[in-house]
Design an enzyme around this catalytic site. Structure first.
Site, mmCIF file in Angstrom:
data_model
loop_
_atom_site.group_PDB
_atom_site.id
_atom_site.type_symbol
_atom_site.label_atom_id
_atom_site.label_comp_id
_atom_site.label_asym_id
_atom_site.label_seq_id
_atom_site.Cartn_x
_atom_site.Cartn_y
_atom_site.Cartn_z
ATOM 1 N N HIS B 501 0.853 -1.181 0.000
ATOM 2 C CA HIS B 501 0.000 0.000 0.000
ATOM 3 C C HIS B 501 0.891 1.233 0.000
ATOM 4 C CE1 HIS B 501 -3.160 -2.703 2.223
ATOM 5 N NE2 HIS B 501 -2.982 -3.062 0.971
HETATM 6 C C1 LIG Z 1 -0.278 -9.330 -1.944
HETATM 7 C C2 LIG Z 1 -1.109 -8.093 -2.134
HETATM 8 C C3 LIG Z 1 -2.331 -7.966 -1.492
HETATM 9 C C4 LIG Z 1 -3.106 -6.827 -1.663
HETATM 10 N N1 LIG Z 1 -4.324 -6.764 -1.053
HETATM 11 C C5 LIG Z 1 -5.097 -5.661 -1.198
HETATM 12 C C6 LIG Z 1 -6.385 -5.577 -0.577
HETATM 13 O O1 LIG Z 1 -6.855 -6.512 0.064
HETATM 14 N N2 LIG Z 1 -7.105 -4.440 -0.719
HETATM 15 C C7 LIG Z 1 -6.643 -3.380 -1.440
HETATM 16 O O2 LIG Z 1 -7.334 -2.370 -1.522
HETATM 17 N N3 LIG Z 1 -5.432 -3.451 -2.057
HETATM 18 C C8 LIG Z 1 -4.656 -4.564 -1.953
HETATM 19 N N4 LIG Z 1 -3.430 -4.622 -2.588
HETATM 20 C C9 LIG Z 1 -3.018 -3.471 -3.406
HETATM 21 C C10 LIG Z 1 -3.596 -3.529 -4.809
HETATM 22 O O3 LIG Z 1 -3.149 -4.689 -5.438
HETATM 23 C C11 LIG Z 1 -3.164 -2.306 -5.587
HETATM 24 O O4 LIG Z 1 -3.655 -1.147 -4.930
HETATM 25 C C12 LIG Z 1 -3.715 -2.248 -6.993
HETATM 26 O O5 LIG Z 1 -3.542 -3.463 -7.666
HETATM 27 C C13 LIG Z 1 -3.051 -1.118 -7.750
HETATM 28 O O6 LIG Z 1 -3.518 -1.048 -9.061
HETATM 29 P P1 LIG Z 1 -2.733 -0.189 -10.152
HETATM 30 O O7 LIG Z 1 -3.447 -0.401 -11.439
HETATM 31 O O8 LIG Z 1 -2.562 1.188 -9.669
HETATM 32 O O9 LIG Z 1 -1.266 -0.803 -10.207
HETATM 33 P P2 LIG Z 1 -0.768 -2.271 -10.583
HETATM 34 O O10 LIG Z 1 -1.788 -3.278 -10.294
HETATM 35 O O11 LIG Z 1 0.559 -2.411 -9.958
HETATM 36 O O12 LIG Z 1 -0.622 -2.204 -12.163
HETATM 37 C C14 LIG Z 1 0.403 -1.494 -12.776
HETATM 38 C C15 LIG Z 1 0.769 -2.177 -14.069
HETATM 39 O O13 LIG Z 1 1.670 -1.371 -14.766
HETATM 40 C C16 LIG Z 1 2.654 -2.164 -15.353
HETATM 41 N N5 LIG Z 1 3.848 -1.342 -15.577
HETATM 42 C C17 LIG Z 1 4.648 -0.760 -14.649
HETATM 43 N N6 LIG Z 1 5.635 -0.086 -15.235
HETATM 44 C C18 LIG Z 1 5.460 -0.211 -16.573
HETATM 45 C C19 LIG Z 1 6.173 0.268 -17.699
HETATM 46 N N7 LIG Z 1 7.259 1.040 -17.567
HETATM 47 N N8 LIG Z 1 5.724 -0.071 -18.928
HETATM 48 C C20 LIG Z 1 4.618 -0.850 -19.094
HETATM 49 N N9 LIG Z 1 3.919 -1.336 -18.050
HETATM 50 C C21 LIG Z 1 4.330 -1.014 -16.802
HETATM 51 C C22 LIG Z 1 2.872 -3.264 -14.353
HETATM 52 O O14 LIG Z 1 3.455 -4.392 -14.974
HETATM 53 C C23 LIG Z 1 1.469 -3.510 -13.848
HETATM 54 O O15 LIG Z 1 0.794 -4.499 -14.584
HETATM 55 C C24 LIG Z 1 -2.645 -5.762 -2.458
HETATM 56 C C25 LIG Z 1 -1.415 -5.881 -3.108
HETATM 57 C C26 LIG Z 1 -0.651 -7.034 -2.970
HETATM 58 C C27 LIG Z 1 0.636 -7.153 -3.697
#
Ligand SMILES: Cc1cc2nc3c(=O)[nH]c(=O)nc-3n(C[C@H](O)[C@H](O)[C@H](O)COP(=O)(O)OP(=O)(O)OC[C@H]3O[C@@H](n4cnc5c(N)ncnc54)[C@H](O)[C@@H]3O)c2cc1C
Ligand code: SF4
Lengths: 254, 571
Positions: B501
Site C-alpha cells: 500500500h
Molecule cells: C499481496 C497483495 C495484497 C493486496 N491486497 C489488497 C487488498 O486486500 N485491498 C486493497 O485495496 N489493495 C490490496 N493490494 C493493493 C492492490 O493490489 C493495488 O492497490 C492495486 O492493484 C493497484 O492497481 P494499479 O493499477 O494502480 O497498479 P498495478 O496493479 O501495480 O498495475 C500497474 C501495471 O503497470 C505495469 N507497468 C509498470 N511499469 C510499466 C512500464 N514502464 N511499462 C509498461 N507497463 C508497466 C505493471 O506491470 C502492472 O501491470 C494488495 C497488493 C498485494 C501485492
C-alpha cells in the site's frame, strides 16, 4: 478380451470421473444458474483419459523415489544438510523430522535452480555494506553461500569438537547451529546468522511445500499439523468448527 | 532506429486496475486506446496449479522480476541508498491485471475525514496539532464528490458487504451480501460489541454469491479456498482486471492491448505529451507510439519514475519543500496488532478468503478524540481469515525458541489455535519522505530506478502502540489464553512484509504549487497527461487503497472523455 492394465485404467478413470463430478457439483452449486463458461469452464479438468494414478498414501507400498538423488551438493555436503535440518525440525512423537521428509533433497534441488542462482533478485553492482533495514547486499548467490557456509561449519566443528559436524552428538550439533544463528562464530566469508536464517527458512519450505518439490514426503509434513493441502473448496466448512481433512496434493490435478 | 507507429487517441501505460478501468471506460465511449503492459498476458486457465504456496507466495511467481527492475531505499538522506535486492516489505505486480491479480480484495472506502484531513484537524484541534514537518493537505476533492465513483467501482467489481456504521454516507447498498461468518469472526463480533465498538463484515471483492455486473460480466462465488492473497483466483470469483474490465474493453474492438511492452519515456514538446517510447522486450525493438492523450497507470513507483526520467513536472526538493514530483511518499503502519493463543479451542485456520473478516473503525480517522493523544488519524482493527498456509505461518508464543524440538512442538500445537487482530494504520507524509531518481543504480535498460527515502516517525510509533493496545484488549475479550502484541514499532525495515500500500509521489490537490495533478488526475503542467493510481494520494488512510484507486480511475476516465471533446484544463 480386456487386459489387467486396461481394467485398472478403467477403474482409475471411473474414480477420477467421480471426483471431477464432485468438483463440478461443488462449483456448479456456487455458480448458480449463471453462464460463466470462460471462468469455471476453464478450470474443470478437460481430459479424463490417460491420467496419473489417483492419490494413495500406502506406507507399505514402497516405490523408488527417483527424485532422491543430487543435482547440487556433494555427498558430504548433503549429509551435513541432512543432519542440520533434522536439528531444526527433528523427529518427535508428532511425526517425522526433516531427514525423513526429504528436506535435504528439497534444498539440493532448489539450490540447483533459479532460487539458488538468485535469478529473480537484483544482483547488479556496485555492492556496498548496508544497514540492517536495507536487507541483503552481498554479491554471493544462495548456492555459493551454502557451499562456503557448510565448509565454515565443518571447520568450526573440527575446531570446537575435533570432529566433523555429522559425527557430533545432537547437543553438539545444536550448539554449533546456535553459534551460527547468534553470530557467535566470526567469519570473513559469509554472515553466519544470514546462512542460518536461510537454512531455517528452506527447512520449513522443504517440510511444508507441495511434495512435488521432493520434500514433505507423503504429505506427512501437512498431516502433522492437520493441513489439508490442495482442496478446491471450503465453502461447506467455513462456518463450522475445526475439521480434520485428509490432505491432497497438486498431483490430484494431473 | 525507433519505429514510429500511427497515432492513437489514448495510450495507457500499465494494464492493472487503473489501466483496465481507463481502457474499458474510454473504449465504451468510442475512443481508440492502446494499452502497453510490460509483463505477460494472463488467463484464469493459468491458475490450474495455483494452490502452490512455495511457487506463488514464497517465490513470488506473479510479481515483478527484481533482476530487471527494483528501487533503492534509505531511511534518511544521510544514508547511502541501496537496492532492494530481494522482496520483503511490499510486492509489485506485473503482467496483465497487475497486482490486481494477486490482491486480497479487501475493498474499503476512505473516510470523509481523509479528504479534508488538514482543515478538519485544524478545525478540531488547532494548528499546533500538526507537527511542523508533517505535510498533510486536503485532497482537492470531498468525500461527497468522490462517492459516485466509489459506487461505480464497487458495482463493477461486485463488492460483498454491509454498511460501515462509522463510514461516509453511501448512495446505494453493496451489490452483493456480506461474506459468510466463520467462528473466529463471530468471536470478534461478540467481543467488539461487548466493548461498545461497531463491527461490520469486511467489504470483499471475493464474491459472496454469483453476480452479474452492469457491464454484463458474470462471475461465480468464492469457494473460501485459502489460496487468495498472492495467488490468482481459478474461479474468477475474486474481482481482478482480467475477469472484469479488460474483456469489456476488448469487446469494443477499440482496445489494442500489447503485452511485453516496457514503456521508458513519455515523449513531449514541453507543453503537451506527444506519445510514449517503449521497448518490445521480446525483440528489443524500440517503438514510438504517438497519442493525443497519455495516461500513466504503472503503479506509484513507475508513475513517478516515468515523469522524472521524461523530465516532466518539477522534481520535489526536500530541502526547500518546493517541487511536486516525488512529494509525499507515504506507506502504512500495520505492526500494531495482537496475536492470541487459545489453549482449548481449534479453528479451521487453513480455510479462508483474501477479504474474509470482521473489522471496526472506532479507532480510524477522526472517529475518536485525539485531544490527549500524541498522534492524529488511526486505523482499522480487523480479524481476518485468509487461509494460513504452512510455510509462512508458524505462530509460536513470543518467548519460545524459533527452531528445534520446542519450536516444532509449539508450532504444530498452535497453528490451529492462534488468531490475530491486525491494524491498518494510516501513514502521513513528511517533508523528508520522498521519491527521486537514484544516482547510481539502473534497470535492465540502464534507466535510473526510483530512490525511496522513508522511515517511521513519532506519529507512527504512537499510533502503532495505541492500536496494539486496543487489539490486545479485544483479543483478551475474545478469550485468548495468552496474548502477544507489538511492544515497539522500531525503524522501517524493507525486509519484512507489511503491505503493498505505497502511496504518493504524484499527488492530487487544488493548487498547482503543492500538487502534481488536479482532481481529475490531470497534470497541472501538461493538459493531455493523466497520472492514475495511489500515487495521487496526498497521504495514506487507515485502509487498503484499491477502492480509492478504482474510484479515482473512474473519475479520471470521465475527465479524459471530457478533455478529448473540448481540450481544456478540467480544474
Ligand atoms: C499481496 C497483495 C495484497 C493486496 N491486497 C489488497 C487488498 O486486500 N485491498 C486493497 O485495496 N489493495 C490490496 N493490494 C493493493 C492492490 O493490489 C493495488 O492497490 C492495486 O492493484 C493497484 O492497481 P494499479 O493499477 O494502480 O497498479 P498495478 O496493479 O501495480 O498495475 C500497474 C501495471 O503497470 C505495469 N507497468 C509498470 N511499469 C510499466 C512500464 N514502464 N511499462 C509498461 N507497463 C508497466 C505493471 O506491470 C502492472 O501491470 C494488495 C497488493 C498485494 C501485492
Ligand atoms: S478464496 Fe475465493 S476469491 Fe480467493 S482465490 Fe479462493 S475462491 Fe478465489
Amino acid at each position: 478380451m480386456i487386459s489387467l492394465t486396461d481394467d485398472k485404467k478403467k477403474k482409475q478413470s471411473e474414480s477420477e470421473r467421480l471426483s471431477r463430478r464432485k468438483f463440478i457439483k461443488n462449483s456448479g452449486y456456487a455458480v448458480g444458474g449463471l453462464a460463466v463458461g470462460g471462468v469455471i469452464g476453464s478450470v474443470i479438468p478437460w481430459d479424463t483419459e490417460d491420467k496419473a494414478a489417483p492419490q494413495t498414501n500406502n506406507k507399505n507400498n514402497k516405490t523408488t523415489n527417483f527424485t532422491h538423488a543430487l543435482m547440487n551438493f556433494s555427498q558430504a555436503e548433503f549429509k551435513m544438510v541432512d543432519a542440520a535440518t533434522e536439528r531444526i525440525f527433528p523427529e518427535d512423537e508428532n511425526g517425522p523430522g526433516a531427514k525423513e521428509l526429504g528436506v535435504a533433497y528439497y534444498i539440493d534441488h532448489q539450490l540447483a535452480g533459479s532460487y539458488g542462482l538468485n535469478a529473480r533478485d537484483y544482483m547488479q553492482p556496485p555492492f556496498f555494506n548496508g544497514e540492517k533495514v536495507q536487507g541483503y547486499q552481498g554479491r554471493l548467490r544462495r548456492k555459493e553461500i551454502f557451499r562456503i557456509a557448510l565448509k565454515e561449519m565443518q571447520s568450526y566443528s573440527q575446531k570446537k569438537y575435533k570432529k566433523g559436524f555429522i559425527s557430533l552428538t545432537e547437543e553438539e550439533q545444536n550448539a554449533i547451529l546456535t553459534d551460527f544463528a547468534e553470530d557467535k562464530v566470526k567469519l570473513m566469508t559469509v554472515s553466519p546468522s544470514g546462512f542460518f536464517d536461510l537454512l531455517r527458512s528452506m527447512t520449513l519450505e522443504g517440510v511444508y511445500s507441495d511434495p512435488l518439490y521432493s520434500g514433505n514426503k507423503d504429505m506427512d509434513g501437512w498431516r502433522m499439523r492437520n493441513y489439508p493441502g490442495n482442496q478446491m473448496s471450503y465453502t461447506d466448512i467455513i462456518e463450522e468448527d475445526f475439521k480434520d481433512i485428509p490432505p491432497k496434493s497438486l498431483r490430484e490435478h494431473m | 532506429m525507433v519505429k514510429k507507429l500511427p497515432k492513437t487517441d489514448v495510450v495507457v501505460v500499465g494494464v492493472g486496475w487503473g489501466g483496465g478501468i481507463i481502457a474499458a471506460e474510454l473504449t465504451k465511449q468510442g475512443l481508440n486506446v492502446v494499452g502497453l503492459e510490460r509483463g505477460q498476458e494472463r488467463h484464469t486457465e493459468d491458475y490450474y496449479m495455483v494452490h502452490d504456496e512455495l511457487r506463488y507466495a514464497v517465490r513470488y511467481e506473479l510479481m515483478q522480476d527484481l533482476s530487471k527492475e527494483t528501487l533503492t531505499f534509505r531511511s534518511n538522506s544521510k544514508m547511502r541508498a541501496l537496492p532492494m535486492r530481494q522482496y520483503g516489505s511490499f510486492l509489485m505486480g506485473t503482467g496483465l491485471g497487475g497486482a490486481g491479480i494477486h490482491w486480497n480484495g479487501q475493498t474499503f472506502r476512505f473516510l470523509p475525514y481523509d479528504f479534508n484531513i488538514r482543515s478538519a484537524t485544524i478545525e478540531r484541534y488547532g494548528k499546533n496539532k500538526i507537527p511542523a514537518d508533517m505535510t498533510i493537505q486536503d485532497w482537492g476533492i470531498t468525500y461527497d464528490e468522490i462517492e459516485p465513483y466509489y459506487d461505480k467501482f464497487e458495482k463493477m467489481a461486485g463488492i460483498s458487504g454491509e454498511e460501515n456504521p462509522l463510514g461516509g454516507k453511501r448512495s446505494s447498498a453493496y451489490p452483493t451480501k456480506p461474506m459468510k461468518h466463520s467462528p473466529p469472526m463471530k468471536m470478534f463480533k461478540k467481543a467488539t460489541e461487548k466493548l461498545n465498538y461497531h463491527p461490520y463484515t469486511i467489504p470483499s471483492a471475493n464474491l459472496s454469491e454469483s453476480y452479474e455486473n452492469p457491464d454484463g460480466i458474470a462471475r461465480a462465488a468464492c469457494q473460501y479456498c485459502g489460496y487468495c492473497e498472492r495467488f490468482g483466483c481459478e474461479y474468477g470469483a475474486k474481482a481482478d482486471p482480467v475477469v472484469t474490465v479488460i474483456p469489456v474493453a476488448a469487446k469494443t474492438g477499440k482496445f489494442d492491448l500489447r503485452t511485453h511492452s516496457w514503456v521508458r519515456r513519455v515523449l513531449h514538446n514541453g507543453e503537451k505529451a506527444t506519445g510514449v517510447l517503449y521497448t518490445d522486450v521480446t525483440t528489443g525493438e524500440e517503438i514510438e507510439q504517438p497519442a493525443d492523450v497519455v495516461v500513466l497507470t504503472s503503479y506509484v513507483f513507475n508513475n513517478a519514475r516515468l515523469l522524472l526520467n521524461s523530465k516532466i513536472g518539477q522534481p520535489y526538493d526536500p530541502s526547500t519543500g518546493e517541487g511536486v514530483i516525488g512529494k509525499n511518499y507515504a506507506y502504512q503502519v500495520v505492526k500494531g496488532g495482537a496475536t492470541g493463543y487459545f489453549d482449548d479451542q481449534k479453528f479451521n485456520n487453513f480455510a479462508g478468503a483474501g477479504a474474509l473478516g470482521m473489522v471496526i473503525d472506532d479507532f480510524n480517522g477522526d472517529n475518536f478524540d485525539h485531544s490527549n493523544l500524541d498522534f492524529i488519524h488511526g486505523g482499522y482493527l480487523s480479524l481476518t481469515q485468509t487461509g494460513l498456509r504452512p510455510i509462512q505461518n508458524n505462530p509460536i508464543p513470543s518467548d519460545s525458541p524459533t527452531w528445534g524440538k520446542e519450536f516444532k512442538k509449539n508450532s504444530l500445537n498452535y497453528i490451529n489455535k492462534t488468531l490475530s487482530i491486525g491494524a491498518m494504520g494510516a501513514s502521513l507524509p513528511y517533508k523528508q519522505h520522498y521519491l527521486d531518481l537514484d544516482p547510481t543504480y539502473t534497470d535492465t535498460f540502464g534507466d535510473p530506478i526510483i530512490r525511496m527515502t522513508y522511515d517511521f516517525k513519532e506519529q507512527d510509533r504512537q499510533l502503532a502502540k495505541f492500536t496494539a493496545k486496543k487489539s490486545s484488549e479485544i483479543m483478551k475479550e475474545m478469550g485468548a489464553s495468552k496474548v502477544d502484541s507489538m511492544k515497539e514499532l522500531g525503524p522501517y525495515n524493507i525486509t519484512t512484509y507489511q503491505s503493498t500500500h505505497n502511496t504518493g509521489g504524484v499527488i492530487m490537490g487544488a493548487d498547482s504549487k503543492t500538487s502534481a495533478v488536479n482532481n481529475y488526475l490531470q497534470m497541472w503542467d501538461m493538459d493531455n497527461l493523466f497520472v492514475v493510481g495511489a500515487s495521487a494520494f496526498p497521504h495514506n488512510g487507515g485502509y487498503n487503497p484499491t477502492d480509492t484507486v478504482g474510484a479515482l480511475a473512474y473519475r479520471a476516465a470521465e475527465g479524459i472523455i471530457k478533455y478529448s471533446k473540448n481540450g481544456e484544463k478540467l480544474a
